[in-house]
Design a protein around this motif. Structure first.
Motif, PDB file in Angstrom:
ATOM      1  N   THR A  18      27.992  19.020  29.218  1.00 35.20           N
ATOM      2  CA  THR A  18      28.803  19.546  29.196  1.00 35.20           C
ATOM      3  C   THR A  18      29.076  20.756  30.725  1.00 35.20           C
ATOM      4  N   SER A  19      29.511  21.840  30.453  1.00 34.04           N
ATOM      5  CA  SER A  19      29.265  23.146  31.995  1.00 34.04           C
ATOM      6  C   SER A  19      27.897  23.766  31.107  1.00 34.04           C
ATOM      7  N   ARG A  20      27.895  24.068  29.800  1.00 30.21           N
ATOM      8  CA  ARG A  20      26.768  24.300  28.806  1.00 30.21           C
ATOM      9  C   ARG A  20      25.726  23.661  27.992  1.00 30.21           C
ATOM     10  N   LEU A  21      26.229  21.933  28.107  1.00 27.33           N
ATOM     11  CA  LEU A  21      25.357  21.551  27.149  1.00 27.33           C
ATOM     12  C   LEU A  21      24.895  20.335  27.456  1.00 27.33           C
ATOM     13  N   VAL A  22      23.113  20.078  27.162  1.00 29.30           N
ATOM     14  CA  VAL A  22      23.411  18.224  27.416  1.00 29.30           C
ATOM     15  C   VAL A  22      22.964  17.895  25.730  1.00 29.30           C
ATOM     16  N   LEU A  23      23.618  16.119  25.456  1.00 33.22           N
ATOM     17  CA  LEU A  23      24.106  16.153  24.237  1.00 33.22           C
ATOM     18  C   LEU A  23      23.220  14.908  24.444  1.00 33.22           C
ATOM     19  N   ARG A  24      21.645  14.424  23.671  1.00 33.62           N
ATOM     20  CA  ARG A  24      21.655  13.349  24.275  1.00 33.62           C
ATOM     21  C   ARG A  24      20.371  12.999  22.791  1.00 33.62           C
ATOM     22  N   PRO A  25      19.708  11.118  22.712  1.00 37.48           N
ATOM     23  CA  PRO A  25      19.229  10.818  21.254  1.00 37.48           C
ATOM     24  C   PRO A  25      18.645  11.394  21.062  1.00 37.48           C
ATOM     25  N   TRP A  26      18.310  12.298  19.767  1.00 41.70           N
ATOM     26  CA  TRP A  26      16.762  12.489  19.649  1.00 41.70           C
ATOM     27  C   TRP A  26      15.699  12.001  19.983  1.00 41.70           C
ATOM     28  N   SER A  27      14.762  11.541  20.255  1.00 43.02           N
ATOM     29  CA  SER A  27      13.429  11.383  20.184  1.00 43.02           C
ATOM     30  C   SER A  27      12.170  11.390  19.511  1.00 43.02           C
ATOM     31  N   ASP A  29       9.126  12.442  19.797  1.00 39.23           N
ATOM     32  CA  ASP A  29       8.502  13.291  19.958  1.00 39.23           C
ATOM     33  C   ASP A  29       9.219  14.439  19.625  1.00 39.23           C
ATOM     34  N   ASP A  30      10.940  14.440  19.401  1.00 40.88           N
ATOM     35  CA  ASP A  30      11.492  15.497  19.645  1.00 40.88           C
ATOM     36  C   ASP A  30      10.684  16.268  17.889  1.00 40.88           C
ATOM     37  N   ALA A  31       9.940  14.968  16.852  1.00 39.55           N
ATOM     38  CA  ALA A  31      10.551  15.530  15.602  1.00 39.55           C
ATOM     39  C   ALA A  31       9.881  17.153  16.056  1.00 39.55           C
ATOM     40  N   PRO A  32       8.657  17.270  16.134  1.00 40.89           N
ATOM     41  CA  PRO A  32       8.299  19.222  15.741  1.00 40.89           C
ATOM     42  C   PRO A  32       9.740  20.267  16.617  1.00 40.89           C
ATOM     43  N   GLY A  64       9.949   9.508  11.612  1.00 38.03           N
ATOM     44  CA  GLY A  64      11.064   8.210  10.957  1.00 38.03           C
ATOM     45  C   GLY A  64      12.516   8.512  10.716  1.00 38.03           C
ATOM     46  N   ARG A  65      13.082   9.581  10.648  1.00 44.65           N
ATOM     47  CA  ARG A  65      14.488   9.463  10.694  1.00 44.65           C
ATOM     48  C   ARG A  65      15.149   9.249  11.895  1.00 44.65           C
ATOM     49  N   ILE A  66      14.348  10.100  13.267  1.00 47.91           N
ATOM     50  CA  ILE A  66      14.597   9.704  14.542  1.00 47.91           C
ATOM     51  C   ILE A  66      14.565   8.332  14.609  1.00 47.91           C
ATOM     52  N   GLU A  67      13.397   7.665  14.646  1.00 44.63           N
ATOM     53  CA  GLU A  67      13.551   6.366  14.749  1.00 44.63           C
ATOM     54  C   GLU A  67      14.550   5.468  14.339  1.00 44.63           C
ATOM     55  N   LEU A  85      20.574  23.271  24.661  1.00 48.02           N
ATOM     56  CA  LEU A  85      21.293  24.652  25.902  1.00 48.02           C
ATOM     57  C   LEU A  85      19.826  24.733  26.503  1.00 48.02           C
ATOM     58  N   GLY A  86      19.655  24.679  27.561  1.00 48.43           N
ATOM     59  CA  GLY A  86      18.593  24.565  28.695  1.00 48.43           C
ATOM     60  C   GLY A  86      17.646  24.006  28.116  1.00 48.43           C
ATOM     61  N   ASP A  87      16.271  24.283  27.875  1.00 46.95           N
ATOM     62  CA  ASP A  87      15.147  24.492  27.030  1.00 46.95           C
ATOM     63  C   ASP A  87      14.984  24.203  25.622  1.00 46.95           C
ATOM     64  N   GLU A  88      16.303  24.674  24.977  1.00 46.47           N
ATOM     65  CA  GLU A  88      16.155  24.776  23.582  1.00 46.47           C
ATOM     66  C   GLU A  88      17.213  23.944  23.045  1.00 46.47           C
ATOM     67  N   ALA A  89      17.288  22.946  21.598  1.00 45.33           N
ATOM     68  CA  ALA A  89      17.197  22.627  20.710  1.00 45.33           C
ATOM     69  C   ALA A  89      18.165  23.977  20.226  1.00 45.33           C
ATOM     70  N   ILE A  90      19.205  23.714  19.868  1.00 43.72           N
ATOM     71  CA  ILE A  90      20.094  24.570  19.040  1.00 43.72           C
ATOM     72  C   ILE A  90      20.765  24.384  17.874  1.00 43.72           C
ATOM     73  N   GLY A  91      21.134  22.968  18.101  1.00 41.54           N
ATOM     74  CA  GLY A  91      21.702  21.960  17.106  1.00 41.54           C
ATOM     75  C   GLY A  91      21.623  20.809  17.640  1.00 41.54           C
ATOM     76  N   GLY A  92      22.847  19.538  16.325  1.00 45.41           N
ATOM     77  CA  GLY A  92      22.754  18.581  16.561  1.00 45.41           C
ATOM     78  C   GLY A  92      23.796  17.671  15.794  1.00 45.41           C
ATOM     79  N   ALA A  93      24.556  16.810  16.620  1.00 47.07           N
ATOM     80  CA  ALA A  93      26.100  16.139  16.443  1.00 47.07           C
ATOM     81  C   ALA A  93      26.081  14.389  16.089  1.00 47.07           C
ATOM     82  N   GLY A  94      26.796  14.128  15.854  1.00 41.41           N
ATOM     83  CA  GLY A  94      26.558  12.169  16.221  1.00 41.41           C
ATOM     84  C   GLY A  94      27.985  12.435  16.129  1.00 41.41           C
TER      85      GLY A  94
END
Length: 140
Positions: A18-27, A29-32, A64-67, A85-94
């Protein structure tokens, strides 16, 4: 139409920009990152998200949840994404197939530090646009 014959949630984009965000599946590696985001927002999330009542979880459980999220995308039952947002995860959606064969439900949550700035609305609008490109989807 039975659950086994529901049309899959495909094709799904690898990411939505979007104009400010990227929505992408969690990997995995994103668990921490996901764990830290959830843990920092437990009081905020528990007011709205039933799953937050079972937190905090160990990072291995989050991985495991991400898997599981990724398997749901492959199976076409759910499309769970991080809101970045930029380099920071700020939430989740689905997008969730919970209401019937022609309907997708949008779910989202946002870090308390990023509420009231239009990010959730921006993410929901982007998911709505994607949902209506899917075959058989008539309601979001």
């Amino acid at each position: 139409m039975t659950d086994e014959s529901l049309p899959l949630l495909h094709p799904l984009p690898a990411e939505i920009t979007t104009s400010r965000l990227v929505l992408r599946p969690w990997s995995v590696d994103d668990a921490p990152v996901l764990k830290a985001l959830i843990d920092a927002n437990l009081d905020h999330l528990r007011a709205w998200m039933p799953w937050a009542m079972n937190e905090p979880s160990e990072v291995e459980a989050i991985a495991g949840r991400i898997e599981g999220f990724r398997a749901n995308v492959r199976d076409g039952t759910d499309y769970i994404v991080g809101i970045i947002l930029g380099d920071e995860a700020i939430g989740g959606a689905g997008l969730h197939r919970r209401q019937g064969p022609d309907t997708l439900e949008i779910g989202y949550w946002m870090s308390s530090l990023y509420t009231n700035r239009g990010y959730a609305a921006e993410a929901a609008m982007a998911l709505t646009r994607v949902a209506f490109t899917m075959p058989h989807v008539e309601h979001v």
